[in-house]
Design an enzyme around this catalytic site. Structure first.
Site, PDB file in Angstrom:
ATOM      1  N   HIS A 172       0.806  -1.224   0.000  1.00 15.30           N
ATOM      2  CA  HIS A 172       0.000   0.000   0.000  1.00 15.30           C
ATOM      3  C   HIS A 172       0.841   1.276   0.000  1.00 15.30           C
ATOM      4  O   HIS A 172       0.312   2.359   0.161  1.00 15.30           O
ATOM      5  CB  HIS A 172      -0.951   0.013   1.195  1.00 15.30           C
ATOM      6  N   TYR A 259      17.470   2.037   2.186  1.00 17.77           N
ATOM      7  CA  TYR A 259      17.715   1.338   0.929  1.00 17.77           C
ATOM      8  C   TYR A 259      18.827   1.983   0.119  1.00 17.77           C
ATOM      9  O   TYR A 259      19.234   1.442  -0.912  1.00 17.77           O
ATOM     10  CB  TYR A 259      16.451   1.313   0.063  1.00 17.77           C
TER      11      TYR A 259
END
Length: 497
Positions: A172, A259
């Protein structure tokens, strides 16, 4: 419409299971179904069944609810299988955060790549392959797996390549970012903002944004974020990346920061880029803290869940979670456009074909139809490719129980590689394998060797708690915080059970 069965693995995630079932029940044609709930946690399974039974009873629905700890029984005859499992629970999750911190790796979430996400994948993939075996053997022929469990890309990759089950990965993050963009642009209704996202899960990019039909460029979006009184402080990583890359990331400030190799590699730099107003903006181990508090708070919250179950099912309150719309489209033919995790195969021209990408497509009665031929800006493709290379090695390692490949995956992780030496990575991986051995059956042959290596002269490590770690709040502290908010529930108090 003929009755069918929808199985939910990990249904003991009570709040999320309730949301998924309510969404599906918003579709009149999907009300004559059986929801087969399964989980290892019999206590949570009993509670979610009580909630769903109450919803069915109050709304006088023909829906059937079954619950069992026998996964294979739940999957028998199922047309759709939804996976929400966290293998190893919070005990293993705590090691995903704690052990890397001793080597200087500071994660906010640790569920996608980085040291924690890689080990999470090693725990999850054997379970995913077991699920797929059961689906092939006892579910309805052609049954689809809708995977919500992280690490999304690794789990979906394993299910498709090694599980032999048609799988769609669902997240989501895209919808959350869309609503945020609509807010900063001043849209009265988020539907005024249209967009295309493309990339990989948790590194997906809004490559085309239209507000009332007008395309929004980088400079306008930067200005909108920098003048926003809240997001200008909370989204410093995302705004910096937007300025440099030219496109906005779907993922939260804290997630995105782990990341990339630039924002969390130096302790004194981390606090410059994060915001402590809410865990999701970069707090060290923030998601672990919130999940732990949610588990502890859950018993107090259950009566409210049960009370809420007496409210009518209202299609106007249907969430933007993908699962109900996908099932509705496949069963009724109503077209649904969304962003899905699937094999690339030319969908994104400058990412590897074998990767799991998150990109746009639509669903109808004929299946999943993806938009092919999209190209990411080079600046976005580069970190995606780095993560894909880690994911590929991690999936291979998890399937084969290959310790050497696991260590190479961790060494090549952007943040781990920015912080650790090779010797530190090798020792950290051994330590995580030993700590989590009970959830790593494919590494049973390697645990004694890892233990023996850890007994030898070791690389120094520390007891560092991270640059921005907060303690887990007690029930009393959470109750006081809730009272201060006059009955409102802050994001830190959302139940994760």
């Amino acid at each position: 419409m003929a009755s069918m069965k929808i199985a939910i693995i990990g249904a003991g995630s009570v709040g999320f299971t309730r949301t998924l079932v309510r969404d599906i029940l918003c579709v009149p044609e999907l009300r004559e179904v059986e929801f087969a709930l399964t989980d290892m946690n019999a206590h949570n399974l009993t509670m979610i069944r009580k909630i769903l039974d109450r919803i069915v009873e109050v709304n006088k629905l023909p829906t059937r609810i079954s619950a069992t700890t026998d996964r294979r029984a739940a999957l028998e005859g199922a047309r759709y299988v939804i996976n929400c499992v966290r293998v190893g629970g919070l005990e293993a999750f705590a090691d995903d955060i704690r052990i890397p911190l001793q080597y200087g790796v500071d994660q906010c979430v640790g569920d996608t790549i980085c040291a924690g996400g890689i080990l999470y994948g090693q725990r999850s993939i054997p379970a995913i392959l077991d699920f797929c075996k059961d689906i092939r053997e006892v579910a309805e022929p052609g049954a689809r797996l809708l995977n919500y469990a992280n690490p999304m890309a690794m789990n979906t990759w394993a299910a498709i390549d090694h599980g032999g089950v048609e799988t769609i990965g669902l997240c989501h993050g895209v919808q959350h970012g869309w609503r945020q963009i609509a807010e900063v642009l001043g849209a009265e209704n988020p539907q005024e903002v249209e967009y295309i996202c493309s990339g990989i899960n948790h590194q997906t990019w809004y490559i085309d944004i239209r507000y009332k039909g007008r395309r929004i460029g980088r400079d306008e979006l930067v200005e909108a974020y920098e003048r926003h009184p809240v997001y200008a402080k909370q989204e410093k990583v995302r705004i910096d990346v937007l300025k440099r890359f030219g496109v906005y990331s779907t993922e939260s400030n804290g997630h995105l920061s782990e990341y990339l190799p630039w924002y969390r590699k130096r302790p004194d730099e981390i606090t410059r880029w994060i915001d402590m107003s809410d865990w999701i903006h970069g707090e060290t181990g923030g998601y672990l803290r919130v999940c732990t508090e949610g588990r502890n708070w859950f018993e107090e919250e259950f009566p409210r869940f049960l009370s809420d179950a007496e409210k009518p099912v209202d299609p106007a309150r249907r969430t933007t979670e993908h699962a109900s719309y996908i099932i509705e489209a496949l069963e009724t033919g109503r077209v649904y456009r969304g962003h899905f995790n699937v094999k690339n195969k030319g969908l994104i021209t400058n990412l590897p074909d074998d990767a799991i990408v998150e990109t746009t497509g639509f669903v109808d009665r004929f299946g999943l139809n993806m938009r092919a031929g999209l190209t990411l800006p080079d600046a976005c493709a580069a970190p995606c490719i780095a993560s894909i290379n880690v994911q590929r090695m991690a999936v291979k390692a998890a399937v084969a129980g290959d310790v050497d490949l696991l260590k190479l995956a961790m060494l090549n992780d952007p943040l781990v590689g920015a912080v650790c030496t090779p010797d530190e990575v090798w020792q950290m991986a051994d330590e995580m394998l030993v700590a989590q051995a009970q959830w790593l059956p494919q590494y049973a042959h390697a645990i004694d060797g890892a233990k023996a290596r850890l007994l030898k002269k070791q690389v120094p490590k520390s007891d560092w708690q991270g640059a921005a770690r907060l303690p887990v709040r007690s029930i009393e502290e959470m109750r006081a915080a809730r009272n201060r908010e006059k009955g409102g529930v802050s994001p830190d108090q959302q139940v994760v059970a």
